[in-house]
Write a protein that holds these residues in place. Structure first.
Motif, PDB file in Angstrom:
ATOM      1  N   MET A 248     -15.288   2.913  -5.032  1.00 38.83           N
ATOM      2  CA  MET A 248     -16.038   3.674  -5.947  1.00 38.83           C
ATOM      3  C   MET A 248     -17.690   3.422  -5.408  1.00 38.83           C
ATOM      4  O   MET A 248     -18.413   4.639  -5.537  1.00 38.83           O
ATOM      5  N   ILE A 249     -18.006   2.331  -5.027  1.00 38.34           N
ATOM      6  CA  ILE A 249     -19.702   2.227  -4.587  1.00 38.34           C
ATOM      7  C   ILE A 249     -19.465   2.306  -3.245  1.00 38.34           C
ATOM      8  O   ILE A 249     -20.725   2.037  -2.595  1.00 38.34           O
ATOM      9  N   GLY A 250     -18.658   2.652  -2.339  1.00 34.83           N
ATOM     10  CA  GLY A 250     -18.617   2.994  -0.839  1.00 34.83           C
ATOM     11  C   GLY A 250     -18.805   1.957  -0.007  1.00 34.83           C
ATOM     12  O   GLY A 250     -18.700   2.028   1.432  1.00 34.83           O
ATOM     13  N   GLY A 251     -18.780   0.702  -0.248  1.00 35.62           N
ATOM     14  CA  GLY A 251     -18.773  -0.428   0.679  1.00 35.62           C
ATOM     15  C   GLY A 251     -19.902  -0.423   1.508  1.00 35.62           C
ATOM     16  O   GLY A 251     -19.695  -1.158   2.643  1.00 35.62           O
ATOM     17  N   ALA A 252     -21.160   0.099   1.249  1.00 32.71           N
ATOM     18  CA  ALA A 252     -22.046  -0.051   2.017  1.00 32.71           C
ATOM     19  C   ALA A 252     -22.501  -1.406   2.583  1.00 32.71           C
ATOM     20  O   ALA A 252     -22.484  -2.228   1.802  1.00 32.71           O
ATOM     21  N   GLY A 253     -22.551  -1.633   3.767  1.00 30.42           N
ATOM     22  CA  GLY A 253     -23.087  -2.873   4.335  1.00 30.42           C
ATOM     23  C   GLY A 253     -21.769  -4.021   4.277  1.00 30.42           C
ATOM     24  O   GLY A 253     -21.837  -5.026   4.860  1.00 30.42           O
ATOM     25  N   GLU A 254     -20.793  -3.441   3.767  1.00 28.78           N
ATOM     26  CA  GLU A 254     -19.381  -4.530   3.835  1.00 28.78           C
ATOM     27  C   GLU A 254     -18.229  -3.475   3.740  1.00 28.78           C
ATOM     28  O   GLU A 254     -17.754  -3.042   2.790  1.00 28.78           O
ATOM     29  N   ARG A 255     -17.685  -3.299   4.929  1.00 30.25           N
ATOM     30  CA  ARG A 255     -16.238  -2.879   5.002  1.00 30.25           C
ATOM     31  C   ARG A 255     -16.195  -1.557   4.403  1.00 30.25           C
ATOM     32  O   ARG A 255     -15.366  -1.133   3.496  1.00 30.25           O
ATOM     33  N   ILE A 256     -16.913  -0.299   4.985  1.00 29.79           N
ATOM     34  CA  ILE A 256     -17.017   1.081   4.563  1.00 29.79           C
ATOM     35  C   ILE A 256     -15.619   1.538   4.781  1.00 29.79           C
ATOM     36  O   ILE A 256     -15.101   2.236   4.028  1.00 29.79           O
ATOM     37  N   HIS A 257     -14.914   1.170   6.053  1.00 26.94           N
ATOM     38  CA  HIS A 257     -13.701   1.671   6.155  1.00 26.94           C
ATOM     39  C   HIS A 257     -12.739   1.272   5.080  1.00 26.94           C
ATOM     40  O   HIS A 257     -11.832   1.904   4.614  1.00 26.94           O
ATOM     41  N   TYR A 258     -12.754   0.175   4.791  1.00 31.62           N
ATOM     42  CA  TYR A 258     -12.011  -0.440   3.654  1.00 31.62           C
ATOM     43  C   TYR A 258     -12.117   0.528   2.295  1.00 31.62           C
ATOM     44  O   TYR A 258     -11.071   1.113   1.489  1.00 31.62           O
ATOM     45  N   ALA A 259     -13.286   0.660   1.987  1.00 26.49           N
ATOM     46  CA  ALA A 259     -13.789   1.573   0.758  1.00 26.49           C
ATOM     47  C   ALA A 259     -13.148   3.015   0.775  1.00 26.49           C
ATOM     48  O   ALA A 259     -12.787   3.651  -0.025  1.00 26.49           O
ATOM     49  N   ALA A 260     -13.301   3.611   2.216  1.00 29.95           N
ATOM     50  CA  ALA A 260     -12.816   5.027   2.259  1.00 29.95           C
ATOM     51  C   ALA A 260     -11.202   4.923   2.136  1.00 29.95           C
ATOM     52  O   ALA A 260     -10.759   6.254   1.508  1.00 29.95           O
ATOM     53  N   THR A 261     -10.524   3.939   2.474  1.00 30.99           N
ATOM     54  CA  THR A 261      -9.185   3.960   2.157  1.00 30.99           C
ATOM     55  C   THR A 261      -8.754   4.221   0.787  1.00 30.99           C
ATOM     56  O   THR A 261      -7.785   4.662   0.221  1.00 30.99           O
ATOM     57  N   LYS A 262      -9.432   3.286   0.068  1.00 26.58           N
ATOM     58  CA  LYS A 262      -9.522   3.692  -1.513  1.00 26.58           C
ATOM     59  C   LYS A 262      -9.524   5.119  -2.063  1.00 26.58           C
ATOM     60  O   LYS A 262      -8.835   5.504  -3.037  1.00 26.58           O
ATOM     61  N   GLY A 263     -10.508   5.549  -1.551  1.00 27.43           N
ATOM     62  CA  GLY A 263     -10.917   7.088  -1.901  1.00 27.43           C
ATOM     63  C   GLY A 263      -9.451   7.980  -1.659  1.00 27.43           C
ATOM     64  O   GLY A 263      -9.115   8.728  -2.344  1.00 27.43           O
ATOM     65  N   THR A 264      -8.926   7.632  -0.221  1.00 30.07           N
ATOM     66  CA  THR A 264      -7.719   8.251  -0.153  1.00 30.07           C
ATOM     67  C   THR A 264      -6.661   8.093  -0.993  1.00 30.07           C
ATOM     68  O   THR A 264      -5.783   8.933  -1.287  1.00 30.07           O
ATOM     69  N   LEU A 265      -6.535   6.986  -1.387  1.00 31.35           N
ATOM     70  CA  LEU A 265      -5.437   6.383  -2.599  1.00 31.35           C
ATOM     71  C   LEU A 265      -5.656   7.244  -3.738  1.00 31.35           C
ATOM     72  O   LEU A 265      -4.615   7.864  -4.524  1.00 31.35           O
ATOM     73  N   ASP A 266      -6.739   7.461  -4.270  1.00 37.53           N
ATOM     74  CA  ASP A 266      -7.228   8.296  -5.275  1.00 37.53           C
ATOM     75  C   ASP A 266      -6.625   9.740  -5.054  1.00 37.53           C
ATOM     76  O   ASP A 266      -5.743  10.123  -6.001  1.00 37.53           O
ATOM     77  N   THR A 267      -6.718  10.349  -3.838  1.00 38.74           N
ATOM     78  CA  THR A 267      -6.213  11.580  -3.770  1.00 38.74           C
ATOM     79  C   THR A 267      -4.742  11.703  -3.422  1.00 38.74           C
ATOM     80  O   THR A 267      -4.126  12.520  -4.141  1.00 38.74           O
ATOM     81  N   MET A 268      -4.014  10.780  -3.160  1.00 33.11           N
ATOM     82  CA  MET A 268      -2.806  10.574  -2.936  1.00 33.11           C
ATOM     83  C   MET A 268      -2.072  10.671  -4.099  1.00 33.11           C
ATOM     84  O   MET A 268      -1.199  11.130  -4.600  1.00 33.11           O
ATOM     85  N   THR A 269      -2.653   9.755  -5.222  1.00 35.22           N
ATOM     86  CA  THR A 269      -2.291   9.642  -6.742  1.00 35.22           C
ATOM     87  C   THR A 269      -1.993  10.893  -7.316  1.00 35.22           C
ATOM     88  O   THR A 269      -1.147  11.185  -7.952  1.00 35.22           O
ATOM     89  N   ILE A 270      -3.214  11.859  -7.150  1.00 33.44           N
ATOM     90  CA  ILE A 270      -3.066  12.847  -7.869  1.00 33.44           C
ATOM     91  C   ILE A 270      -2.067  13.894  -7.084  1.00 33.44           C
ATOM     92  O   ILE A 270      -1.316  14.654  -7.726  1.00 33.44           O
ATOM     93  N   GLY A 271      -2.192  14.021  -5.678  1.00 29.25           N
ATOM     94  CA  GLY A 271      -1.455  14.809  -5.090  1.00 29.25           C
ATOM     95  C   GLY A 271       0.188  14.469  -5.139  1.00 29.25           C
ATOM     96  O   GLY A 271       1.061  15.335  -5.463  1.00 29.25           O
ATOM     97  N   MET A 272       0.458  13.112  -5.127  1.00 28.04           N
ATOM     98  CA  MET A 272       1.939  12.732  -5.410  1.00 28.04           C
ATOM     99  C   MET A 272       2.426  12.986  -7.062  1.00 28.04           C
ATOM    100  O   MET A 272       3.514  13.147  -7.115  1.00 28.04           O
ATOM    101  N   SER A 273       1.350  12.708  -7.840  1.00 28.58           N
ATOM    102  CA  SER A 273       1.690  13.002  -9.219  1.00 28.58           C
ATOM    103  C   SER A 273       2.141  14.562  -9.533  1.00 28.58           C
ATOM    104  O   SER A 273       3.102  14.645 -10.173  1.00 28.58           O
ATOM    105  N   ARG A 274       1.479  15.389  -9.067  1.00 30.27           N
ATOM    106  CA  ARG A 274       1.697  16.667  -8.920  1.00 30.27           C
ATOM    107  C   ARG A 274       3.129  17.091  -8.297  1.00 30.27           C
ATOM    108  O   ARG A 274       3.922  18.119  -8.799  1.00 30.27           O
TER     109      ARG A 274
END
Length: 103
Positions: free
Chosen positions: A1-27
């Motif tokens: 949610m806070i973007g991982g600035a300065g510490e593992r941005i790529h890891y933070a980005a995958t968490k955003g992907t999981l939010d999108t997958m949760t909505i899509g899979m639920s539908r």
């Protein structure tokens, strides 16, 4: 949610992907009677963090960034999963519980 600035941005980005997958899979799966929700834990005191820094240093530094000034324990996150899996909550669909110590 806070973007991982300065510490593992790529890891933070995958968490955003999981939010999108949760909505899509639920539908997609609701027609089969499958309810999909997610839990987004914040900083949890596990051995995972020892890969990046000595546990005490990282635990202390990351805990200071939470509103409660402490890391969650794995069982505290598991309570969220149990809550979502309970039968009376069948109308909660496609949601993510943000269990992130106020981060």
């Amino acid at each position: 949610m806070i973007g991982g600035a300065g510490e593992r941005i790529h890891y933070a980005a995958t968490k955003g992907t999981l939010d999108t997958m949760t909505i899509g899979m639920s539908r997609e799966f609701i027609e089969y009677g499958i309810i999909v929700n997610g839990v987004a834990p914040g900083f949890v005191d596990t051995p995972f963090h020892e890969k990046f820094a000595p546990k005490d240093d990282r635990l202390k530094r990351m805990s200071a960034t939470t509103s409660i000034k402490m890391a969650a324990k794995p069982m505290e996150v598991a309570v969220c999963v149990t809550f979502l899996a309970s039968d009376p909550l069948k109308y909660i669909v496609g949601e993510t519980i943000n269990a992130s110590e106020g981060r």
